[in-house]
Design a protein around this motif. Structure first.
Motif, PDB file in Angstrom:
ATOM      1  N   GLY A   1     -16.723 -19.092 -21.178  1.00  0.00           N
ATOM      2  CA  GLY A   1     -18.314 -18.862 -21.803  1.00  0.00           C
ATOM      3  C   GLY A   1     -18.358 -17.754 -21.447  1.00  0.00           C
ATOM      4  N   ARG A   2     -17.428 -16.553 -21.169  1.00  0.00           N
ATOM      5  CA  ARG A   2     -17.532 -15.633 -20.669  1.00  0.00           C
ATOM      6  C   ARG A   2     -19.212 -15.221 -19.934  1.00  0.00           C
ATOM      7  NH1 ARG A   2     -13.466 -15.236 -20.176  1.00  0.00           N
ATOM      8  NH2 ARG A   2     -11.586 -14.025 -21.340  1.00  0.00           N
ATOM      9  N   ARG A   3     -20.077 -15.845 -18.866  1.00  0.00           N
ATOM     10  CA  ARG A   3     -21.361 -15.404 -18.487  1.00  0.00           C
ATOM     11  C   ARG A   3     -21.378 -15.572 -16.931  1.00  0.00           C
ATOM     12  NH1 ARG A   3     -25.654 -17.821 -22.100  1.00  0.00           N
ATOM     13  NH2 ARG A   3     -24.408 -19.357 -23.838  1.00  0.00           N
ATOM     14  N   ASP A   4     -22.046 -14.367 -17.561  1.00  0.00           N
ATOM     15  CA  ASP A   4     -22.681 -14.063 -16.022  1.00  0.00           C
ATOM     16  C   ASP A   4     -23.244 -15.015 -15.084  1.00  0.00           C
ATOM     17  OD1 ASP A   4     -21.981 -11.420 -16.775  1.00  0.00           O
ATOM     18  OD2 ASP A   4     -24.307 -10.162 -16.907  1.00  0.00           O
ATOM     19  N   VAL A   5     -22.938 -14.674 -13.726  1.00  0.00           N
ATOM     20  CA  VAL A   5     -23.455 -16.170 -12.553  1.00  0.00           C
ATOM     21  C   VAL A   5     -24.711 -15.035 -12.064  1.00  0.00           C
ATOM     22  CG1 VAL A   5     -22.747 -16.979 -10.418  1.00  0.00           C
ATOM     23  CG2 VAL A   5     -21.247 -16.795 -12.512  1.00  0.00           C
ATOM     24  N   THR A   6     -25.203 -16.168 -12.178  1.00  0.00           N
ATOM     25  CA  THR A   6     -26.882 -15.642 -10.877  1.00  0.00           C
ATOM     26  C   THR A   6     -26.822 -16.604  -9.658  1.00  0.00           C
ATOM     27  OG1 THR A   6     -28.065 -15.669 -13.089  1.00  0.00           O
ATOM     28  CG2 THR A   6     -29.064 -15.510 -10.504  1.00  0.00           C
ATOM     29  N   PRO A   7     -25.687 -16.006  -8.270  1.00  0.00           N
ATOM     30  CA  PRO A   7     -25.771 -16.842  -7.560  1.00  0.00           C
ATOM     31  C   PRO A   7     -27.981 -17.160  -6.856  1.00  0.00           C
ATOM     32  CG  PRO A   7     -24.995 -14.723  -7.542  1.00  0.00           C
ATOM     33  CD  PRO A   7     -25.709 -14.364  -8.507  1.00  0.00           C
TER      34      PRO A   7
ATOM     35  N   LEU B   1     -23.991 -11.972 -11.167  1.00  0.00           N
ATOM     36  CA  LEU B   1     -22.334 -11.049 -11.127  1.00  0.00           C
ATOM     37  C   LEU B   1     -21.781 -10.711 -11.972  1.00  0.00           C
ATOM     38  CD1 LEU B   1     -21.173 -13.181  -7.545  1.00  0.00           C
ATOM     39  CD2 LEU B   1     -22.326 -11.036  -7.639  1.00  0.00           C
ATOM     40  N   ALA B   2     -21.155  -9.831 -13.072  1.00  0.00           N
ATOM     41  CA  ALA B   2     -21.355  -9.673 -14.034  1.00  0.00           C
ATOM     42  C   ALA B   2     -19.529 -10.944 -14.099  1.00  0.00           C
ATOM     43  CB  ALA B   2     -20.901  -8.518 -14.037  1.00  0.00           C
ATOM     44  N   ILE B   3     -19.493 -11.509 -14.871  1.00  0.00           N
ATOM     45  CA  ILE B   3     -18.347 -12.160 -15.385  1.00  0.00           C
ATOM     46  C   ILE B   3     -17.707 -10.871 -15.540  1.00  0.00           C
ATOM     47  CG2 ILE B   3     -19.158 -11.935 -17.267  1.00  0.00           C
ATOM     48  CD1 ILE B   3     -16.947 -14.235 -14.834  1.00  0.00           C
ATOM     49  N   SER B   4     -17.076 -10.340 -16.256  1.00  0.00           N
ATOM     50  CA  SER B   4     -16.741  -8.866 -17.107  1.00  0.00           C
ATOM     51  C   SER B   4     -15.794  -8.721 -15.757  1.00  0.00           C
ATOM     52  CB  SER B   4     -17.026  -7.923 -17.531  1.00  0.00           C
ATOM     53  OG  SER B   4     -18.207  -7.062 -17.264  1.00  0.00           O
ATOM     54  N   GLU B   5     -16.299  -7.894 -14.737  1.00  0.00           N
ATOM     55  CA  GLU B   5     -15.657  -7.380 -13.354  1.00  0.00           C
ATOM     56  C   GLU B   5     -14.202  -8.624 -13.152  1.00  0.00           C
ATOM     57  OE1 GLU B   5     -18.090  -7.057 -10.034  1.00  0.00           O
ATOM     58  OE2 GLU B   5     -18.967  -5.761 -11.389  1.00  0.00           O
ATOM     59  N   PHE B   6     -14.396  -9.696 -13.767  1.00  0.00           N
ATOM     60  CA  PHE B   6     -13.118 -10.692 -13.008  1.00  0.00           C
ATOM     61  C   PHE B   6     -12.090 -11.182 -14.334  1.00  0.00           C
ATOM     62  CE2 PHE B   6     -16.615 -11.431 -10.402  1.00  0.00           C
ATOM     63  CZ  PHE B   6     -16.435 -11.654  -9.402  1.00  0.00           C
ATOM     64  N   THR B   7     -13.482 -11.064 -15.379  1.00  0.00           N
ATOM     65  CA  THR B   7     -11.753 -11.690 -16.860  1.00  0.00           C
ATOM     66  C   THR B   7     -11.391  -9.861 -17.216  1.00  0.00           C
ATOM     67  OG1 THR B   7     -14.457 -11.220 -18.067  1.00  0.00           O
ATOM     68  CG2 THR B   7     -13.672 -13.337 -17.551  1.00  0.00           C
ATOM     69  N   GLY B   8     -11.714  -9.234 -17.212  1.00  0.00           N
ATOM     70  CA  GLY B   8     -11.828  -7.795 -17.128  1.00  0.00           C
ATOM     71  C   GLY B   8      -9.789  -7.318 -17.163  1.00  0.00           C
TER      72      GLY B   8
ATOM     73  N   ALA C   1      -8.836 -15.866 -13.995  1.00  0.00           N
ATOM     74  CA  ALA C   1      -9.699 -14.938 -13.642  1.00  0.00           C
ATOM     75  C   ALA C   1     -11.355 -15.875 -12.718  1.00  0.00           C
ATOM     76  CB  ALA C   1     -10.320 -14.694 -14.896  1.00  0.00           C
ATOM     77  N   ALA C   2     -10.967 -17.892 -12.723  1.00  0.00           N
ATOM     78  CA  ALA C   2     -11.209 -18.615 -12.281  1.00  0.00           C
ATOM     79  C   ALA C   2     -10.917 -18.506 -11.198  1.00  0.00           C
ATOM     80  CB  ALA C   2     -10.975 -19.662 -13.360  1.00  0.00           C
ATOM     81  N   ARG C   3      -9.487 -18.409 -10.622  1.00  0.00           N
ATOM     82  CA  ARG C   3      -9.711 -18.385  -9.435  1.00  0.00           C
ATOM     83  C   ARG C   3      -9.782 -17.058  -8.637  1.00  0.00           C
ATOM     84  NH1 ARG C   3      -3.020 -18.457  -9.779  1.00  0.00           N
ATOM     85  NH2 ARG C   3      -3.545 -20.680 -10.242  1.00  0.00           N
ATOM     86  N   THR C   4      -9.891 -15.692  -8.797  1.00  0.00           N
ATOM     87  CA  THR C   4     -10.610 -15.242  -8.180  1.00  0.00           C
ATOM     88  C   THR C   4     -11.797 -15.243  -8.625  1.00  0.00           C
ATOM     89  OG1 THR C   4      -8.821 -13.558  -9.156  1.00  0.00           O
ATOM     90  CG2 THR C   4     -10.775 -12.099  -8.644  1.00  0.00           C
ATOM     91  N   LEU C   5     -12.602 -15.286  -8.856  1.00  0.00           N
ATOM     92  CA  LEU C   5     -14.325 -15.342  -9.090  1.00  0.00           C
ATOM     93  C   LEU C   5     -15.096 -16.722  -8.056  1.00  0.00           C
ATOM     94  CD1 LEU C   5     -17.015 -15.314 -10.333  1.00  0.00           C
ATOM     95  CD2 LEU C   5     -17.189 -16.942 -11.617  1.00  0.00           C
ATOM     96  N   THR C   6     -13.657 -18.254  -7.837  1.00  0.00           N
ATOM     97  CA  THR C   6     -14.422 -18.988  -6.946  1.00  0.00           C
ATOM     98  C   THR C   6     -13.617 -18.426  -5.427  1.00  0.00           C
ATOM     99  OG1 THR C   6     -13.005 -20.372  -8.317  1.00  0.00           O
ATOM    100  CG2 THR C   6     -12.897 -21.052  -6.330  1.00  0.00           C
ATOM    101  N   ASN C   7     -12.099 -17.551  -5.502  1.00  0.00           N
ATOM    102  CA  ASN C   7     -12.203 -16.618  -3.801  1.00  0.00           C
ATOM    103  C   ASN C   7     -13.463 -15.762  -3.523  1.00  0.00           C
ATOM    104  OD1 ASN C   7      -9.973 -18.294  -4.041  1.00  0.00           O
ATOM    105  ND2 ASN C   7      -8.732 -16.432  -4.806  1.00  0.00           N
ATOM    106  N   HIS C   8     -14.107 -15.048  -4.623  1.00  0.00           N
ATOM    107  CA  HIS C   8     -15.538 -14.510  -4.302  1.00  0.00           C
ATOM    108  C   HIS C   8     -16.138 -15.282  -3.409  1.00  0.00           C
ATOM    109  CE1 HIS C   8     -16.840 -11.014  -5.490  1.00  0.00           C
ATOM    110  NE2 HIS C   8     -18.809 -11.478  -5.901  1.00  0.00           N
ATOM    111  N   LEU C   9     -16.566 -15.897  -5.304  1.00  0.00           N
ATOM    112  CA  LEU C   9     -18.215 -16.818  -4.539  1.00  0.00           C
ATOM    113  C   LEU C   9     -17.559 -17.571  -3.193  1.00  0.00           C
ATOM    114  CD1 LEU C   9     -18.896 -17.986  -7.813  1.00  0.00           C
ATOM    115  CD2 LEU C   9     -20.192 -16.623  -7.089  1.00  0.00           C
TER     116      LEU C   9
END
Length: 263
Positions: free
Chosen positions: A188-194, A228-235, A243-251
């Protein structure tokens, strides 16, 4: 004085055990009353489904706010909430860690236009199925349909609350995330609010019985973080899978406490 201290501590534990039992009973009775009395009346008075769902969610939000106040009044817990102003928006993808049984209640009480994914056992539970169905929450069917339903909810301006662990954190404190929440953010190219949730001493964790109350009153610290800006992971030409794998590891590092400088 030394003899009185253990007595007082024991009396405190006994009271909080009783107060916890009262709290759980109040939750069950409240859910049943909402199902039997409140939501049928709402269904009769409000014909438009969108308005009816919005009304049901508002009722649940204020009911949970009252419930948290009840637990605080009874001495079951105390809490600090920080960064709630960051939730005064629509279409947020809110991801939180899940140390206790009542994390969902806290977030649903303080997030406007809240939507969430409901497990099958809650969807069919006699005490909870009335509220969750009346509020139009997302049934956890799994697969691509679940991701599509989550993205559709966000597109309607709802604030979607997800616990990426999929269940409560084990007593060891080791956080292991599933990739579903990251897939929603990436597709969804959605930023994440942790949201970081801490509870000391530990209570109502995975596998813990409700009557095993801690020696001290539990203190919840709930802090809404910067997006967390999703562009940091999808760029950089990264595929959605990567991108999903990288975001999951980051979270996973984020929620494990290795990003405390953000709190």
């Amino acid at each position: 004085m030394h003899k009185l201290a253990p007595v007082r501590a024991g009396a405190s534990v006994a009271w909080r055990t009783l107060a916890t039992a009262v709290s759980f009973a109040a939750f069950g009775v409240g859910g049943l009353l909402l199902r039997v009395l409140v939501f049928p009346l709402l269904h009769v008075l409000v014909w438009r489904r969108e308005a009816r769902v919005a009304g049901a969610r508002a009722i649940i939000r204020w009911s949970f706010r009252f419930y948290i106040g009840l637990m605080r009044f009874l001495g079951v817990l105390r809490y600090d909430l920080r960064g709630l102003d960051k939730l005064d928006r629509g279409g947020l993808l809110i991801l939180a860690n899940h140390p206790t049984l009542i994390d969902t209640i806290f977030l649903m009480a303080y997030v406007k236009q809240a939507d969430c994914i409901v497990k099958a056992d809650l969807w069919n539970n006699p005490f909870t199925r009335g509220p969750v169905r009346a509020a139009g929450y997302i049934n956890n069917t799994g697969g691509a349909e679940l991701v599509d339903a989550c993205l559709a909810s966000l597109a309607r301006g709802n604030n979607l609350i997800i616990f990426p662990e999929g269940t409560r954190t084990p007593y060891s404190g080791e956080i292991v995330l599933k990739r579903g929440a990251a897939n929603i953010a990436v597709r969804g190219r959605r930023d994440v609010t942790p949201v970081l949730i801490r509870c000391l001493p530990k209570t109502l964790g995975k596998g813990e019985r409700w009557w095993r109350v801690p020696v001290r009153r539990a203190h919840f610290d709930i802090a809404v973080q910067d997006d967390l800006a999703i562009s940091e992971f999808t760029g950089g030409g990264a595929s959605d899978v990567m991108a999903a794998r990288t975001l999951t590891n980051h979270l996973q590092h984020y929620f494990s406490g290795k990003q405390e400088q953000h709190a």
